[in-house]
Structures are given as structure tokens and as C-alpha cells.
Design a protein around this motif. Sequence first.
Motif, PDB file in Angstrom:
ATOM      1  N   ARG A   1       0.957  -8.813   2.462  1.00  0.00           N
ATOM      2  CA  ARG A   1      -0.278  -8.057   2.719  1.00  0.00           C
ATOM      3  C   ARG A   1      -1.307  -8.902   3.459  1.00  0.00           C
ATOM      4  O   ARG A   1      -2.091  -8.396   4.259  1.00  0.00           O
ATOM      5  CB  ARG A   1      -0.860  -7.526   1.404  1.00  0.00           C
ATOM      6  CG  ARG A   1       0.020  -6.459   0.773  1.00  0.00           C
ATOM      7  CD  ARG A   1      -0.759  -5.575  -0.183  1.00  0.00           C
ATOM      8  NE  ARG A   1      -1.325  -6.287  -1.283  1.00  0.00           N
ATOM      9  CZ  ARG A   1      -0.749  -6.435  -2.475  1.00  0.00           C
ATOM     10  NH1 ARG A   1       0.442  -5.907  -2.713  1.00  0.00           N
ATOM     11  NH2 ARG A   1      -1.348  -7.085  -3.430  1.00  0.00           N
TER      12      ARG A   1
ATOM     13  N   LEU B   1      -0.247  -8.567   6.897  1.00  0.00           N
ATOM     14  CA  LEU B   1      -0.603  -7.229   7.383  1.00  0.00           C
ATOM     15  C   LEU B   1      -2.088  -7.142   7.688  1.00  0.00           C
ATOM     16  O   LEU B   1      -2.509  -6.498   8.650  1.00  0.00           O
ATOM     17  CB  LEU B   1      -0.252  -6.168   6.328  1.00  0.00           C
ATOM     18  CG  LEU B   1       1.226  -5.788   6.160  1.00  0.00           C
ATOM     19  CD1 LEU B   1       1.396  -4.922   4.913  1.00  0.00           C
ATOM     20  CD2 LEU B   1       1.731  -5.042   7.393  1.00  0.00           C
TER      21      LEU B   1
ATOM     22  N   VAL C   1       0.769  -3.400  11.532  1.00  0.00           N
ATOM     23  CA  VAL C   1       2.205  -3.125  11.502  1.00  0.00           C
ATOM     24  C   VAL C   1       2.585  -2.086  12.561  1.00  0.00           C
ATOM     25  O   VAL C   1       1.819  -1.170  12.841  1.00  0.00           O
ATOM     26  CB  VAL C   1       2.638  -2.655  10.081  1.00  0.00           C
ATOM     27  CG1 VAL C   1       1.944  -1.357   9.687  1.00  0.00           C
ATOM     28  CG2 VAL C   1       4.144  -2.523   9.948  1.00  0.00           C
TER      29      VAL C   1
ATOM     30  N   ARG D   1      -6.356  -2.086   8.394  1.00  0.00           N
ATOM     31  CA  ARG D   1      -5.804  -3.341   7.862  1.00  0.00           C
ATOM     32  C   ARG D   1      -6.365  -3.652   6.476  1.00  0.00           C
ATOM     33  O   ARG D   1      -5.690  -4.221   5.630  1.00  0.00           O
ATOM     34  CB  ARG D   1      -6.084  -4.494   8.827  1.00  0.00           C
ATOM     35  CG  ARG D   1      -5.305  -4.368  10.129  1.00  0.00           C
ATOM     36  CD  ARG D   1      -5.162  -5.711  10.820  1.00  0.00           C
ATOM     37  NE  ARG D   1      -6.430  -6.290  11.174  1.00  0.00           N
ATOM     38  CZ  ARG D   1      -7.017  -6.182  12.361  1.00  0.00           C
ATOM     39  NH1 ARG D   1      -6.428  -5.488  13.328  1.00  0.00           N
ATOM     40  NH2 ARG D   1      -8.163  -6.753  12.595  1.00  0.00           N
TER      41      ARG D   1
ATOM     42  N   LEU E   1      -4.219  -1.659   4.319  1.00  0.00           N
ATOM     43  CA  LEU E   1      -2.897  -2.299   4.244  1.00  0.00           C
ATOM     44  C   LEU E   1      -2.937  -3.511   3.321  1.00  0.00           C
ATOM     45  O   LEU E   1      -1.995  -3.771   2.581  1.00  0.00           O
ATOM     46  CB  LEU E   1      -2.438  -2.762   5.641  1.00  0.00           C
ATOM     47  CG  LEU E   1      -1.937  -1.704   6.621  1.00  0.00           C
ATOM     48  CD1 LEU E   1      -1.756  -2.332   8.011  1.00  0.00           C
ATOM     49  CD2 LEU E   1      -0.612  -1.110   6.160  1.00  0.00           C
TER      50      LEU E   1
END
Lengths: 567, 567
Positions: A466, A469, A474, B466, B469
Motif C-alpha cells: 500500500r 500504491l 496502479v 492514492r 489505495l
Amino acid sequence: MAGRTTDGRATAREELVFVALGGLGEIGMNAYLYGLGAPDRRQWLMVDLGITFPGPNEPGVDVVLPDLKFIEDEASSLAGIVLTHAHEDHIGAVIDLWPRLKAPIYATPFTAGMLRSKLAEGPRIKPQINEVKLGGRFKVGSFDVELVTMAHSIPEPSALAIRTPHGTVFHTGDWKLDQTPLIGDPTDEAKIQALGAEGVAALVCDSTNAFRDGRSPSEVDVASSLAKIIERAKRRVAITTFASNVARLRAVADAAKATNRRLVVAGRAMHRIIQVAMDTGYLPETFSYLDQREFSRLEPRDVLVLCTGSQGEPRAALARVAEDEHPDVQLGQGDLVIFSSRTIPGNEKAVARVQNNLALLGCDVVTDGDALVHVTGHPRREELKLMYGWLKPRVAIPMHGEARHLREHARIARAAGVPEVHALTDGQMVRLAPAPSMVIDEAPVGRQFRDGRLIVADGDGPVRQRRKLSAVGVVAVALVLTRKGEIAGDPVVAIDGVPEETDDGYAMEDLVLDAVDGTLRSTPSARRRDPNVLREAVRRSVRAAVEQVWGKKPIAKVLITVLDGRG
Amino acid sequence: MAGRTTDGRATAREELVFVALGGLGEIGMNAYLYGLGAPDRRQWLMVDLGITFPGPNEPGVDVVLPDLKFIEDEASSLAGIVLTHAHEDHIGAVIDLWPRLKAPIYATPFTAGMLRSKLAEGPRIKPQINEVKLGGRFKVGSFDVELVTMAHSIPEPSALAIRTPHGTVFHTGDWKLDQTPLIGDPTDEAKIQALGAEGVAALVCDSTNAFRDGRSPSEVDVASSLAKIIERAKRRVAITTFASNVARLRAVADAAKATNRRLVVAGRAMHRIIQVAMDTGYLPETFSYLDQREFSRLEPRDVLVLCTGSQGEPRAALARVAEDEHPDVQLGQGDLVIFSSRTIPGNEKAVARVQNNLALLGCDVVTDGDALVHVTGHPRREELKLMYGWLKPRVAIPMHGEARHLREHARIARAAGVPEVHALTDGQMVRLAPAPSMVIDEAPVGRQFRDGRLIVADGDGPVRQRRKLSAVGVVAVALVLTRKGEIAGDPVVAIDGVPEETDDGYAMEDLVLDAVDGTLRSTPSARRRDPNVLREAVRRSVRAAVEQVWGKKPIAKVLITVLDGRG
């Protein structure tokens, strides 16, 4: 690994050892072990089992737990877990990790009450909790444990005098000296001095304030300062503090009474602590306050509202009041807000945000930088010196602190004449007795995370993914192949956390599709037949294409469906 | 929107207005505008164009830029951009945003040099930079601008006296009073007093230290304190400071000479600033130091190493030294590290990490909490009072600060007798003259981000995605359908940032596949024919299934390929 010393001695030797699985080198996540016996058949005593809070590199994590692998492997020789007090960094990991240890827990009534109150909210685990009285003495396996009442910022902080055949260890827990702690007994200096006379092999001691000179003020000084500030206020007063500081809650209630204000309490954590404190006698059964729904009917001059949220927690009462989004409590021009707390490192921005929002509402804010509205619960340098003077230990182990605190504390211990001082890190196992003390082994240590309802490992796990990310987003690509490696259907792309357009207005999804098409065209169909080869080729080309325009390579997931029955 | 006042007056009226697009309510990202003329045809002057650094809720962002929509819409009436000094929070956004404004830039030689040095590293833009001399007076459109030399923590800090037909505005930039700034001219108090005698309509003034009593020490006091500390050191000394503080670099170099140590410089930013400072005469052309590669051949007693990294930046020299991973500079037991800096809020944990690593190496650390090794570059309360006394403005606008600083500064201004004081937020447009001053309009303001090589919007953009995420991870599912809605091939799943196993050891991917299969089976083939309906059904079931075991719903991306030619 505990069965063998670093110098390879195989002969079993009776000894007393100490190792921290957390608490040396980082604030919080306290978990200490004492071991007694020969290296290959030690009996263990655990002291505290706490959490710490995640940092910015641990996104999505609820709490950080110590990795207990070392003691889980020999849980059958863990005689018990003694809790020194009820702060989260000392008991917070019990709920998640006790099922892996299953050893009996020993705690004083307030600490046990807080633990039960927490357990009632979580998954159903039923640890055996042995309530021990303040200052009590009891056996945990071969360990003879006596509680010594200290002072701190929560009821019933207890140091442990751990008597063993190899001598006595004094494990302080969090402590300060306070003869007027407002609630509960004062620090039991007489018992500490008596222990010193009896002889103490090792002092394992709180380092939090090793850099602060002098002695800490008393809780009673804070109470009188708070009362004066509230006395002078002309309109509403709100005050926030750590909910677990029952003495402070009591001081606030007393100040309300003295200034003819009605006490209103806002925030779930406050209600829970007040209940436990009433159950255990730290607040009178007649302790009364108004629910937050009563706030609006009170005149500004008549209200004192006690709120959760001293660390800027966005969902706590004070943050919502500051955003003018609290359902019941509203503040405005000329109201006063007292932060009866200190800002824990890492929370500075969150606290400043709340204070700025209060400023925008027109509130005046008083913090511990402006007046004596908070006091530390940890010993400053003069208190540490007194403790070393009373106990005169042969060995000193600074605990509770970051590396720089432990190092400074070690300096103080040496200056106080302690001959054997060890500024350790988590996992370093030290033989305390027989003398001389020395590091003899290294236990595996680390962090793990409560992530939603699961406990996940540090390292190459979901938290690290994470973090990645959060930096680069992604891209997912779906491809369909026949068994022969022919492309069936158009590739499909989804992006998340990646800009939607390049700076010349080209859609990022189209750019990704172009890269995929290019790779498919340039990959001979023989090689396309191996999905792993194709997956890697597409992944590389997609990341490279996005990097070209964005400067960052996203995580790329290529999902390949191979159709059946057509090969 | 600037063409109409809030009370709807349509009649054009000549006036002088002020609005901040950044800098009121948050530290950094300074961008201020002065407007002159009738509401529907104003000419604008911009003062400063800075960045700020992203917070934990802005993952993957390099820098935060002000949203300039308001002035971009009328860039043709922007007469120029005057930069008060070369700190990033005052000039850092030029490189990204100047192409949208294309107005001439005015700056003193050092500020211009720093800007050119930055521009040389980035994308090729060629703004027109007009170098103006210290204390110079020049026209920018209808604005008559005179520079007034202040003191700060970088060379050539310049306040602006902006003379207009409606009176004079004094815009301080960042400042303090210092008669011995070590390099450059002292604060030009005589000119400020003369401006006061001439009459000043409005003072727009730095609020950073509004809570700090007294006056700030001089840079010269820091230099002598540093020299004494270095004098006493017995082994290696490392010192870190803000690279842009050329006076401090000079003080360190002088201390090296006085203590017979060789100066070694480690860190790219230091080299760049030293070059600009030599080019502009703030360091002598003979200024000499050793490259970090020379470090290892020097005796511990003979070295003073100046490092970047005072804010704990993980890639800067000091962090790498502290991790014992620097290629050239190694420190150890008994060496001394001086943090000649303050920790910017938000960086506390990063700085503590470096200090803890240094403690583990055995280094002693001195910070501004221990000794006078740093001094603020901003005015404390007594300095603010002097400024109000000298200028006696009709209007005061506190700037450079969070809301609580602006509010406190406003209180000081009122106490100093200023009749019209406005604690504003970004975007509030205030008419400064003719009197009375008042908020007349609201400009659109906000943040945008440099994200890799792209500028992206705040709000529902990639940064927010993000953030999501980083909390919940992502699950991607690929499905293949025929035109008739029949499933072709097995669904494929990829997860990232989601735990791989449930707590009973079941693979998360299998759990997702089960959820997908269940949804496919329960969705009638007629409805499967619409990929959007199917996508949403699968997305919901996957998120719900993961939540069941994890307690968190991941982002789910469902990629559906519909095969051609088989319908």
C-alpha cells in the motif's frame, strides 16, 4: 535460540536474563521479558504488552504490535504477564496477541477494569485476569513479584520488585514522584528506599524525560492552575485531555464546581474511563456530569465541556467542534479552549489543524506552552537521580524511550555511580545475574500490524504494497489469449491513482493501450503462448510508457485469461 | 468575478485591493496579489510564488502549489511578479506555474541567482528575470515598488514599499530585525521609519512568531555560540543547517578556521548555494572547503563536516551518515552532531529518527533546545510592536501563518492602535483603499500538486485515489464474456495491498474468486449481457466478500472483455 549463549557455552547455567520485544528504541509497544533458569529451560515472566501507533509509512494500519515470535515459540514456559498500568502502550496488544500466549494476566483493579472494558468491545477472548491489590506481593511461577505504587498520569501505576534467587530487579513501568497525585496513593518512596536497603541487582527504568532537567510538577499544581484559568474565563470553556488521566478529569470537575459551571462530557472514551474510575473508586459514585445534548441549553458563562481529541484525532469530539460539525457542542467568538495535554510526536500537524480551526471560530486557545495546564507523567533528571540514589543497583537498563533517550539515561545512570549500564535495543538479551551482566544473545523482534480485522506481518506484506500504491498508483490490464497465443478481444485497461491525462491532453488509458498493443505486436506468437512471458513483457512496457510521461512507474497488474477448448 | 463587488455595485470605482492565493492559513505556498483600478479593469502585481510540502494525506506528491485559476484568467493584466527572497515557499512555484502567467519577474541578484540555478535543473522555461538592486525603486506597471532591506535567514530579504495613487502598502515578506546579520546589510530601520513619516496605508506583515515574546537573537550570537561548542569538541564535529542560510554557512566556516578544523561539505544543496553565494559576493571568492571524499583522510580532531538533512530528509547526507550508509562520511563514538536548525512541523518523526540513529552510533547531539545553535528568521512580538510603531498603518493584514498565528498577530496589531485589522483567509479580497477597508469579494483558491512530471488537481484526482489505495489496497478482476453474456474462460484475480490470507488461512484470491463465481451464477445471462451491470454486481460482491473477513473494502477494478464475432 535462547538455549545457547553467544560464546557457544553448552553447559547449562542458572541465570536471570532480560530482553525487550518492544520498548527500547521507540516510544510505545512495551513488551519486556525476564527469564529465570538455565539457558535451555528458562521460565519467563512478561511485563506489559502494548501497542504503538502507525507512522506515515504504515498506511491503513490501525495499530502496531510487537512481533512475539520469540516467546510464542516457548509460550508453555511463560509463567504470566504482569501489567504495570492501563495505558495502551502497555496493555493495548493483549486483545490481539494474548490468544497466542494464553498465560495468566496479573493487574491491579483499575488496570484490570480498563482491560475488561476494552475486551468487551473487541473479539471474544477470555484471558485469565488475576486482580492483585495495590502494593500486593504474589508469585508468578518462580518469580516473586511485589507491586510498588508509583505516580503517573493514570490510576494505579505500579512498579515491580521482582525477587529471584539471583537477586531483585526493580522494573519501574512509567513513573514519576508525586506526593500529591490528586487521586490514589502517593509514590511509595518508603518502600523503594526499603528495597534499596534490601539490595537491588538491577534497575530497569523509564527514560522518557531523560533530557529534561529538574523535577516534574505535581498533578495538584496543574489542578490549581486550571482552576485559575477557568475562573477568569468569561464565556464557554472547553478542555481536552487524555481520557485516561482520571486525576485530570477530577481536577476539571472540581474546577467546574468551584467556578459554578456545569460539567458536560463529550466523547465516548471519556464516558468509558469515567465508568471504570467510578467502579474502582477513583471518582465518587456521586460524580455527575451532563450529557453533551444538554450543552446547547446552558448559558456560555455556565458551561465547562470536557472533550476527547487532545491529539487532533479527526473523529474525536474536539476536532468536530473545531470544524463546527459537532451535533451538540458549538463554540464561537471569545470562548476558551484548554489543551490540558502534550502533543505526542507525529501528531503536531493534526493538533495544529484543530487549533487553527478553533482560531477561525474565534476561540482563544491555551496550551501547555502558555500555562501549567499539563504535567508529564515521567521522571525528569532529578527524579531519576533520586531513584538511583535510593536503589543503588549494580545494573541499570534504561527502557521506555528512543535510542537518544536511552543513551542519555545511561549517561545519568553512570554518573550516579551504577557500575554496569546497558543501553540496549529491542531483542538484545542481557544476563542480569550472576554478575557481570552482559549481552548474551539476540532474540528475533519486529513489528506486526492490526490491519482491519487481520494481523499482518511487516516486511513484504500488504502494508508495504500500500505504501508503494500510495506513491505510484496502479494500472490493471486484462488480456485474453487463445491456447495458440492469439489475441482474442481487445485489451482492457483500468487505472487508479495515476493522472488521467498527460500534459498534452492525451488520455493515460490510451497511452497504456498503445503500449500494450505495441508489445503484443512485437511479441512473436510463439512467445505469446507462455502467459508468464507475455505478462512480464506487457508489465514492463506499460510501466515504461507511463514513466515516460509521468516520471513515475505505477504498479502494473496484467491479468491474462487463456480461453479453453480452442487450442 | 473580480469585476463586481459583493454588494452588487456596478459602478466602477478606483481602488487598491489585496488578495492571497496562498499564505494565509497555512505556512508556505505564499502567493499574494495587489490590484489597482476599477473592479472591472484592474492591473495586478503578484508578490512571491511559493510552494509548500505535502502532508500525509497527499501521498506521492512532490510539492504543493497554489491554484492560480483566479490570476490565470486575467494573466494579461498581471504587470509583474516581485520575489521578496529565495526561499522555496516564496519562489518554488515559479518553475511550474510561470508558463501560465508569463509576467516579468523582479528579484535582487541573489534571489535571481537562486531562481536561475533552480531553473537550470528543471524543464526548460525562460522567464524574463529583471534583476533589481537591493533597496532599489522601480515601476511594475502602475505600481511604484521600492525594496527595503530586512534581515532573515537567507541573503537579500526585501520588504516592498508599494506606492499607489491610493497610498502606500508595506509588504514585509519574511523578516526580522538584525543589526548584525553576519552577511549583507542590516535591517534598514531608517528607511522603514522614513516610510512611516511619509505615511503608510496598509502593513501586510509576517505572523510566524506572533506567539513568541521578546526579540529574536542576532545571527552573530549564534555564530559565537557555535564557535564555542565546536571549540570544546574533542573529536569529529558534524553540523547541519538549512542550506540557504548563507550566514550560517559563513559562521560554520569561520568556526572551522578558528578551531583549526578543515571544513568538509556533504550534500548537493550545500554546493549549489555556496556557488550562488560566491557568485553574488556573499561568500568570498577564496571560500574553500574540502569535498566529502577527503573526509576519511582527516584526523577526528581536524574535521568539521557541514551536511544537508536538518529536516531528517532520508536521502540527504546526514540521514545517510546516521544510518552508516554514507559513501564518504562516517561518524562514531564520541563525535558531535549539531542541528543548527529548527524542526519544521511535520518533520518531527523524521528528525528524531536521524537523531536516534546518531545516538546508536554513539554520537552526541546538540539541538536548538540545548544551546543557541539556531535563531529564527521571523519577528517576535517586540519586533512586531516596533514595526507597528514605526509605520502606524491604517490597515493591518497579518500574513505568513496558520489561522491561529494570524489571529494572534491581529490582536497585537489592534493593541498597537491599528484601527482596521483583518485576519483573512486565502481568497478573501479586501479593499485596502479608499477607506474604510473591507472584504469585498472572494477569489477561487486551492491547492494543486506536482505529481511526478505532471501538475494534477486536488479534489477527486489521482492523489485522492492514492490516499484511498493506501488505506484499503486494490483487487482487480478480469472477466471474459461472449456477446450473449456467456462466460468464456475462468475469471482472473490480482490483489495488491490486501492481506494474502484470511485468519483461518484461506487465500484472499480464492475468496475473491468465490465471490465472483457466486455473482456470475446468480446473475441471469440476460443481465450479464450488459457489461456495466455485471461489472457493478461483481465489484460490489468482491468488496463485500473482502470486507467480511478483513473489515475493509478494497478498491475493486473489474475488467470485462467482450469477445467479438461469436454473438
